[in-house]
Design a protein around this motif. Structure first.
Motif, short mmCIF file in Angstrom:
data_model
loop_
_atom_site.label_atom_id
_atom_site.label_comp_id
_atom_site.label_asym_id
_atom_site.label_seq_id
_atom_site.Cartn_x
_atom_site.Cartn_y
_atom_site.Cartn_z
N VAL A 6 47.56 -11.66 36.33
CA VAL A 6 48.99 -11.40 36.47
C VAL A 6 49.71 -12.49 37.26
N CYS A 7 50.98 -12.68 36.94
CA CYS A 7 51.90 -13.53 37.67
C CYS A 7 51.47 -15.00 37.62
N HIS A 8 51.00 -15.57 38.74
CA HIS A 8 50.50 -16.95 38.73
C HIS A 8 49.04 -17.03 38.28
N ALA A 9 48.35 -15.90 38.27
CA ALA A 9 46.92 -15.93 37.97
C ALA A 9 46.58 -16.32 36.52
N PRO A 10 47.46 -16.17 35.53
CA PRO A 10 47.12 -16.73 34.23
C PRO A 10 46.84 -18.24 34.30
N ALA A 11 47.11 -18.85 35.46
CA ALA A 11 46.70 -20.24 35.69
C ALA A 11 45.20 -20.42 35.46
N VAL A 12 44.42 -19.34 35.66
CA VAL A 12 42.96 -19.44 35.49
C VAL A 12 42.58 -19.69 34.03
N LEU A 13 43.54 -19.52 33.12
CA LEU A 13 43.27 -19.73 31.69
C LEU A 13 43.54 -21.17 31.27
N ARG A 14 43.80 -22.04 32.24
CA ARG A 14 44.15 -23.43 31.93
C ARG A 14 43.03 -24.18 31.23
N HIS A 15 41.79 -24.00 31.68
CA HIS A 15 40.68 -24.81 31.17
C HIS A 15 39.63 -24.08 30.32
N VAL A 28 41.24 -20.80 25.28
CA VAL A 28 41.13 -19.35 25.02
C VAL A 28 42.49 -18.71 24.78
N VAL A 29 43.58 -19.42 25.12
CA VAL A 29 44.91 -18.85 24.85
C VAL A 29 45.50 -19.36 23.54
N ALA A 30 44.85 -20.29 22.90
CA ALA A 30 45.38 -20.86 21.64
C ALA A 30 45.55 -19.75 20.60
N VAL A 83 53.14 -22.26 35.16
CA VAL A 83 52.31 -21.37 34.35
C VAL A 83 52.84 -21.25 32.93
N GLU A 84 54.14 -21.02 32.80
CA GLU A 84 54.73 -20.89 31.46
C GLU A 84 54.48 -22.14 30.63
N ASP A 85 54.74 -23.31 31.19
CA ASP A 85 54.54 -24.56 30.45
C ASP A 85 53.08 -24.74 30.04
N MET A 86 52.17 -24.45 30.97
CA MET A 86 50.74 -24.62 30.68
C MET A 86 50.30 -23.73 29.53
N LEU A 87 50.72 -22.47 29.55
CA LEU A 87 50.31 -21.53 28.49
C LEU A 87 50.84 -21.99 27.13
N ARG A 88 52.06 -22.49 27.12
CA ARG A 88 52.63 -23.00 25.86
C ARG A 88 51.88 -24.25 25.40
N GLN A 89 51.60 -25.17 26.34
CA GLN A 89 50.91 -26.42 26.00
C GLN A 89 49.50 -26.18 25.47
N TYR A 132 53.74 -17.71 23.96
CA TYR A 132 54.27 -17.20 25.23
C TYR A 132 55.54 -16.38 25.01
N SER A 133 55.62 -15.25 25.71
CA SER A 133 56.85 -14.45 25.70
C SER A 133 57.11 -13.92 27.09
N LYS A 134 58.34 -13.46 27.32
CA LYS A 134 58.71 -12.98 28.64
C LYS A 134 59.89 -12.03 28.52
N LEU A 135 60.12 -11.27 29.57
CA LEU A 135 61.34 -10.49 29.69
C LEU A 135 62.21 -11.16 30.75
N ALA A 136 63.28 -10.48 31.16
CA ALA A 136 64.14 -11.02 32.21
C ALA A 136 63.31 -11.22 33.48
N ASP A 137 63.72 -12.18 34.31
CA ASP A 137 63.01 -12.45 35.55
C ASP A 137 62.84 -11.17 36.36
#
Length: 225
Positions: free
Chosen positions: A132-141, A150-152, A177-183, A188-193
């Protein structure tokens, strides 16, 4: 059922001189949801011991029923103070992993070889990974058997660029995080902040922000049946 919760060991907010770490609500809400469901929990971090708490998550304004419960719970506080080292975890005994956020994971868990291998191993074994939140950073590599991220091609969410901008850390964090997941090929999707938002796609469960931590934990329990 055995869920592993992995927390950051990183406490420096870039070169700002300020502290960071894990976000209290993102740990406490899932922790109690899992505990109350009778789940066996293991708490781990790269360095073991007490994970650093992001001081802003301890502000009065950031408190919730779960964080208030944690502050009165000596057993939970002791468990958190004594996380095992991530390298000591027997991955075969784990049914799923949950990563609470906070800015810390951007620096350590995103680049941690043991965490990367853990995620690849669990997904290959058909076991869920939640962050959650910033932790999807763990999916970078982490990569799948096909050599792709794994997010492709997967529907995912995580802390938004505009949320990062709102907290004034766009130029401090090592990546967004958003940029990384897209790259990495994620859809990637989101709701309002700051609105709670969780996406489940196969074995991947991701939440957008602190408010998404409890819904993400509920989604994980649902997936585990």
């Amino acid at each position: 059922m055995h869920i592993l919760m992995v927390l950051t060991s990183h406490d420096k907010l870039g070169d700002t001189g300020h502290k960071t770490g894990f976000w209290l609500e993102e740990f406490a809400a899932p922790y109690y949801l899992f505990k109350d469901a009778g789940v066996t929990l293991t708490l781990a971090s790269p360095l073991g011991g007490q994970p650093p708490l992001d001081p802003k998550s301890d502000d009065t304004s950031a408190q919730t029923k779960a964080t208030e419960r944690f502050k009165e719970d000596a057993e939970a506080q002791a468990a958190l103070a004594n996380t095992v080292t991530l390298t000591s975890v027997d991955v075969s005994s784990v049914d799923a992993v949950f990563y609470p956020g906070g800015h810390g994971p951007l620096w350590d868990l995103a680049e941690d070889a043991t965490s990367i291998k853990l995620i690849e191993t669990l997904l290959a074994a058909g076991k869920p990974v939640s962050a959650v939140c910033h932790a999807p950073a763990v999916l970078r590599h982490p990569k799948g058997a096909d050599g792709k991220s794994v997010v492709a091609g997967k529907a995912v969410t995580g802390f938004t660029n505009t949320e990062e901008q709102a907290v004034g850390l766009t130029d401090v964090v090592p990546f967004l995080v958003e940029d990384m997941l897209r790259q990495n090929g994620g859809t990637y999707s989101k709701l309002a902040d700051w609105e709670p938002y969780v996406v489940t796609d196969g074995l991947l469960i991701t939440g957008q922000n602190p408010a998404s931590s409890e819904p993400a934990a509920k989604a994980l329990l649902k997936l585990l049946g």
